[in-house]
Design a protein around this motif. Structure first.
Motif, PDB file in Angstrom:
ATOM      1  N   VAL A  83      53.253  45.184  41.325  1.00  0.00           N
ATOM      2  CA  VAL A  83      54.289  44.152  41.354  1.00  0.00           C
ATOM      3  C   VAL A  83      54.172  43.309  42.629  1.00  0.00           C
ATOM      4  O   VAL A  83      54.236  42.078  42.590  1.00  0.00           O
ATOM      5  CB  VAL A  83      55.694  44.779  41.217  1.00  0.00           C
ATOM      6  CG1 VAL A  83      56.783  43.729  41.443  1.00  0.00           C
ATOM      7  CG2 VAL A  83      55.843  45.415  39.834  1.00  0.00           C
ATOM      8  N   ALA A  84      53.956  43.975  43.777  1.00  0.00           N
ATOM      9  CA  ALA A  84      53.890  43.230  45.047  1.00  0.00           C
ATOM     10  C   ALA A  84      52.781  42.183  45.005  1.00  0.00           C
ATOM     11  O   ALA A  84      52.989  41.014  45.356  1.00  0.00           O
ATOM     12  CB  ALA A  84      53.674  44.191  46.210  1.00  0.00           C
ATOM     13  N   ALA A  85      51.582  42.582  44.550  1.00  0.00           N
ATOM     14  CA  ALA A  85      50.465  41.635  44.525  1.00  0.00           C
ATOM     15  C   ALA A  85      50.691  40.547  43.476  1.00  0.00           C
ATOM     16  O   ALA A  85      50.236  39.413  43.644  1.00  0.00           O
ATOM     17  CB  ALA A  85      49.154  42.368  44.251  1.00  0.00           C
ATOM     18  N   SER A  86      51.414  40.891  42.391  1.00  0.00           N
ATOM     19  CA  SER A  86      51.692  39.889  41.354  1.00  0.00           C
ATOM     20  C   SER A  86      52.630  38.799  41.856  1.00  0.00           C
ATOM     21  O   SER A  86      52.491  37.641  41.483  1.00  0.00           O
ATOM     22  CB  SER A  86      52.301  40.557  40.115  1.00  0.00           C
ATOM     23  OG  SER A  86      51.363  41.435  39.506  1.00  0.00           O
ATOM     24  N   VAL A  87      53.608  39.162  42.710  1.00  0.00           N
ATOM     25  CA  VAL A  87      54.649  38.185  43.082  1.00  0.00           C
ATOM     26  C   VAL A  87      54.404  37.503  44.421  1.00  0.00           C
ATOM     27  O   VAL A  87      54.957  36.425  44.659  1.00  0.00           O
ATOM     28  CB  VAL A  87      56.064  38.817  43.064  1.00  0.00           C
ATOM     29  CG1 VAL A  87      56.367  39.418  41.702  1.00  0.00           C
ATOM     30  CG2 VAL A  87      56.264  39.843  44.165  1.00  0.00           C
ATOM     31  N   VAL A  88      53.607  38.087  45.310  1.00  0.00           N
ATOM     32  CA  VAL A  88      53.401  37.456  46.630  1.00  0.00           C
ATOM     33  C   VAL A  88      52.198  36.518  46.543  1.00  0.00           C
ATOM     34  O   VAL A  88      51.080  36.963  46.275  1.00  0.00           O
ATOM     35  CB  VAL A  88      53.187  38.515  47.734  1.00  0.00           C
ATOM     36  CG1 VAL A  88      52.920  37.828  49.074  1.00  0.00           C
ATOM     37  CG2 VAL A  88      54.406  39.433  47.856  1.00  0.00           C
ATOM     38  N   PRO A  89      52.401  35.218  46.761  1.00  0.00           N
ATOM     39  CA  PRO A  89      51.320  34.242  46.584  1.00  0.00           C
ATOM     40  C   PRO A  89      50.095  34.573  47.442  1.00  0.00           C
ATOM     41  O   PRO A  89      50.225  35.057  48.566  1.00  0.00           O
ATOM     42  CB  PRO A  89      51.960  32.928  47.047  1.00  0.00           C
ATOM     43  CG  PRO A  89      53.432  33.123  46.826  1.00  0.00           C
ATOM     44  CD  PRO A  89      53.689  34.570  47.087  1.00  0.00           C
ATOM     45  N   GLY A  90      48.904  34.365  46.851  1.00  0.00           N
ATOM     46  CA  GLY A  90      47.660  34.573  47.592  1.00  0.00           C
ATOM     47  C   GLY A  90      47.140  35.998  47.572  1.00  0.00           C
ATOM     48  O   GLY A  90      46.085  36.278  48.133  1.00  0.00           O
ATOM     49  N   SER A  91      47.862  36.919  46.927  1.00  0.00           N
ATOM     50  CA  SER A  91      47.465  38.336  46.972  1.00  0.00           C
ATOM     51  C   SER A  91      46.281  38.624  46.054  1.00  0.00           C
ATOM     52  O   SER A  91      46.144  38.018  44.987  1.00  0.00           O
ATOM     53  CB  SER A  91      48.637  39.230  46.569  1.00  0.00           C
ATOM     54  OG  SER A  91      49.696  39.088  47.491  1.00  0.00           O
ATOM     55  N   ASP A  92      45.437  39.563  46.471  1.00  0.00           N
ATOM     56  CA  ASP A  92      44.286  40.012  45.672  1.00  0.00           C
ATOM     57  C   ASP A  92      43.929  41.409  46.186  1.00  0.00           C
ATOM     58  O   ASP A  92      43.393  41.551  47.276  1.00  0.00           O
ATOM     59  CB  ASP A  92      43.105  39.046  45.858  1.00  0.00           C
ATOM     60  CG  ASP A  92      41.904  39.427  44.992  1.00  0.00           C
ATOM     61  OD1 ASP A  92      41.930  40.505  44.348  1.00  0.00           O
ATOM     62  OD2 ASP A  92      40.930  38.652  44.974  1.00  0.00           O
ATOM     63  N   ILE A  93      44.278  42.443  45.422  1.00  0.00           N
ATOM     64  CA  ILE A  93      44.076  43.819  45.897  1.00  0.00           C
ATOM     65  C   ILE A  93      43.400  44.671  44.820  1.00  0.00           C
ATOM     66  O   ILE A  93      43.395  44.306  43.639  1.00  0.00           O
ATOM     67  CB  ILE A  93      45.414  44.498  46.292  1.00  0.00           C
ATOM     68  CG1 ILE A  93      46.307  44.727  45.065  1.00  0.00           C
ATOM     69  CG2 ILE A  93      46.146  43.692  47.371  1.00  0.00           C
ATOM     70  CD1 ILE A  93      47.532  45.586  45.321  1.00  0.00           C
ATOM     71  N   VAL A  94      42.836  45.800  45.256  1.00  0.00           N
ATOM     72  CA  VAL A  94      42.350  46.813  44.324  1.00  0.00           C
ATOM     73  C   VAL A  94      43.062  48.122  44.649  1.00  0.00           C
ATOM     74  O   VAL A  94      43.103  48.551  45.807  1.00  0.00           O
ATOM     75  CB  VAL A  94      40.826  47.014  44.429  1.00  0.00           C
ATOM     76  CG1 VAL A  94      40.379  48.178  43.530  1.00  0.00           C
ATOM     77  CG2 VAL A  94      40.082  45.741  44.043  1.00  0.00           C
ATOM     78  N   VAL A  95      43.660  48.737  43.637  1.00  0.00           N
ATOM     79  CA  VAL A  95      44.252  50.063  43.793  1.00  0.00           C
ATOM     80  C   VAL A  95      43.314  51.029  43.081  1.00  0.00           C
ATOM     81  O   VAL A  95      43.137  50.957  41.865  1.00  0.00           O
ATOM     82  CB  VAL A  95      45.662  50.130  43.173  1.00  0.00           C
ATOM     83  CG1 VAL A  95      46.306  51.472  43.491  1.00  0.00           C
ATOM     84  CG2 VAL A  95      46.539  48.990  43.701  1.00  0.00           C
ATOM     85  N   GLY A  96      42.662  51.918  43.862  1.00  0.00           N
ATOM     86  CA  GLY A  96      41.616  52.774  43.320  1.00  0.00           C
ATOM     87  C   GLY A  96      42.151  54.046  42.667  1.00  0.00           C
ATOM     88  O   GLY A  96      43.217  54.533  43.016  1.00  0.00           O
ATOM     89  N   ASN A  97      41.375  54.548  41.673  1.00  0.00           N
ATOM     90  CA  ASN A  97      41.607  55.879  41.099  1.00  0.00           C
ATOM     91  C   ASN A  97      43.007  56.072  40.536  1.00  0.00           C
ATOM     92  O   ASN A  97      43.676  57.069  40.802  1.00  0.00           O
ATOM     93  CB  ASN A  97      41.321  56.959  42.170  1.00  0.00           C
ATOM     94  CG  ASN A  97      41.328  58.369  41.591  1.00  0.00           C
ATOM     95  OD1 ASN A  97      40.783  58.615  40.532  1.00  0.00           O
ATOM     96  ND2 ASN A  97      41.965  59.294  42.281  1.00  0.00           N
ATOM     97  N   VAL A  98      43.477  55.115  39.719  1.00  0.00           N
ATOM     98  CA  VAL A  98      44.828  55.224  39.143  1.00  0.00           C
ATOM     99  C   VAL A  98      44.750  55.899  37.775  1.00  0.00           C
ATOM    100  O   VAL A  98      43.947  55.524  36.918  1.00  0.00           O
ATOM    101  CB  VAL A  98      45.475  53.835  38.988  1.00  0.00           C
ATOM    102  CG1 VAL A  98      46.889  53.964  38.405  1.00  0.00           C
ATOM    103  CG2 VAL A  98      45.521  53.110  40.328  1.00  0.00           C
ATOM    104  N   GLY A  99      45.580  56.916  37.562  1.00  0.00           N
ATOM    105  CA  GLY A  99      45.673  57.559  36.251  1.00  0.00           C
ATOM    106  C   GLY A  99      46.242  56.587  35.235  1.00  0.00           C
ATOM    107  O   GLY A  99      47.269  55.956  35.482  1.00  0.00           O
ATOM    108  N   LEU A 100      45.563  56.458  34.093  1.00  0.00           N
ATOM    109  CA  LEU A 100      46.011  55.514  33.061  1.00  0.00           C
ATOM    110  C   LEU A 100      46.314  56.237  31.753  1.00  0.00           C
ATOM    111  O   LEU A 100      46.038  55.732  30.672  1.00  0.00           O
ATOM    112  CB  LEU A 100      44.963  54.426  32.846  1.00  0.00           C
ATOM    113  CG  LEU A 100      44.760  53.492  34.041  1.00  0.00           C
ATOM    114  CD1 LEU A 100      43.677  52.463  33.737  1.00  0.00           C
ATOM    115  CD2 LEU A 100      46.057  52.778  34.417  1.00  0.00           C
TER     116      LEU A 100
END
Length: 446
Positions: A253-270
């Motif tokens: 959510v944070a990266a979706s709403v804060v302009p300019g954000s681009d992140i990778v969250v590694g090893n997430v259970g799906l």
């Protein structure tokens, strides 16, 4: 563990774009279950990536108190020597569950079919949460439970061996009740069945099968029927715990709403029973891609890349509720920045979490200048269309870790700083949350 330290207020200001790569702590649901089942296997299991938050440590302490040997190596790998199914010992003193509803409900199931008596105690928040929905089926299996008024903690549970196998239809969608019955069924002769009209997270089934329990899952007209054959022999395992999707949710959510954000969250259970928030955010237009999708220990895992994107309001499908029940607070935050009115219903369960998460989030967002309308089973949020929200409030988090983290995310795109009245409860599920925030935003606010 059960007495609260002084409050730790925290003021959060906007810090600009989030960039970089992080991993999140191990999945809490899988961490609890890996300790419990390792403690019931004969031999040594290894667990990597265990979530070392207070809730999971409460489970570890309880399993030690009932005879398992549990040690953490210097490299963070946990080693568990189990006692075997049926081998749990009488604990010498009350089991302190702290704030962990999962530990309490699942351990009640384990104790129910062993000839031991255990007293469960917890902190003020946990002691206000209802346990009746677990007490009822365990009593049918022969356990004797003496609870505080309203079916609450402290409570004493006298297990019985042999317990009686039952077929039980879940009256509410609850993975914890389902798991408690299946865990009780492990040491119960015959076949114990749970009928699930609405699917809930299936970590217990996946892990029980992985440890060698005789378990079947069948789709029927009445719902999913999960059957376990008792007097099981569990084999020790090497477990790698995937990153917790509920913890990843805050960064999505944070990266979706804060302009300019681009992140990778590694090893997430799906695990598909846990990805409701990702589904909802994608419906809103979020830019979330899965990289290096893989299967680890029977659970699907991927690295998630998230880039800022304008969000649109949606009507959240009620059938997503079971797969995102813990993520509603941060979904409400996403809705606060979307274009239009987001309606989320069908989430009655939020009223009986660590806090009443509907009322608490409605008050918190409202205090920050977001237009919200509270419903019995959810909320309507009128979003800012991507603009920063006013902010400038002090938020009552009600000792609820998810409220504290959700409102931290809201503060990252607010015009004025937001103060969380007590950030200490975040340690129950995500001890490194604020360190990860610094890592993604280049340290403290400018």
């Amino acid at each position: 563990m059960s007495h609260h330290a002084p409050a730790q207020p925290l003021t959060v200001s906007a810090r600009g774009a989030l960039r970089g790569r992080i991993t999140v702590p191990g999945d809490k649901s899988i961490s609890h279950r890996s300790l419990m089942l390792s403690a019931l296997a004969v031999g040594e299991s290894r667990i990597e990536g265990l979530l070392e938050g207070e809730d999971v440590l409460a489970t570890a302490a309880a399993m030690r108190a009932m005879g398992a040997t549990i040690e953490r190596d210097a490299d963070g790998v946990w080693r568990v020597h189990g006692v075997g199914v049926g081998g749990l010992l009488q604990p010498a003193q009350a089991l302190d569950m702290g704030n962990s509803g999962t530990s309490t409900r699942l351990l009640m199931g384990l104790v129910a079919s062993h000839p031991i008596t255990a007293t469960f105690v917890g902190d003020a928040s946990l002691s206000g949460r209802p346990m009746g929905r677990v007490i009822e089926p365990l009593a049918r299996m022969g356990a004797d439970v003496t609870a505080s008024p309203g079916g609450k903690l402290p409570l004493m549970l006298r297990g019985i061996s042999p317990a009686v196998p039952i077929t039980y239809t879940l009256p509410v969608a609850s993975a914890q009740v389902k798991s408690a019955i299946l865990l009780a069924g492990l040491n119960t002769p015959g076949i114990t069945r749970v009928i699930e009209p609405v699917p809930t997270r299936d970590h217990s089934e996946r892990m029980l099968a992985g440890f060698g329990a005789a378990l079947s899952v069948e789709d029927t007209a009445e719902g999913k029927v999960i059957a376990i054959r008792g007097e099981a022999e569990l084999r020790p395992q090497a477990i790698v715990v995937p990153g917790d999707p509920s913890s990843a949710a805050f960064w999505l959510v944070a990266a979706s709403v804060v302009p300019g954000s681009d992140i990778v969250v590694g090893n997430v259970g799906l695990n598909p029973t846990r990805t409701g928030l990702i589904t909802a955010l994608r419906m809103m237009g979020a830019d979330i891609t899965e990289e290096d999708a893989r299967i680890v220990g029977g659970e699907p895992v991927a690295d998630l890349r998230v880039r800022h994107a304008p969000l649109r309001a949606i009507e959240v499908p009620a059938d997503l509720a079971p797969s995102m029940i813990d993520e509603y607070p941060v979904l409400f935050v996403a809705a606060a920045f979307a274009e239009g009115r987001t309606v989320a219903r069908g989430a009655h369960e939020l009223r009986v979490k660590e806090s009443d998460r509907i009322a608490t989030m409605a008050a918190a967002l409202g205090a920050c200048g977001v237009a919200v309308e509270e419903h019995e089973d959810g909320m309507t949020v009128t979003g800012s269309g991507g603009e920063a929200i006013p902010g400038g409030a002090t938020i009552a988090s009600k000792l609820d870790h998810r409220i504290a983290m959700s409102m931290t995310v809201a503060a990252l795109h607010a015009r004025r700083p937001v103060t969380i009245d007590d950030a200490a409860p975040v340690a129950t599920s995500y001890p490194t949350f604020f360190a990860s925030l610094d890592a993604l935003t280049g340290g403290a606010p400018a």
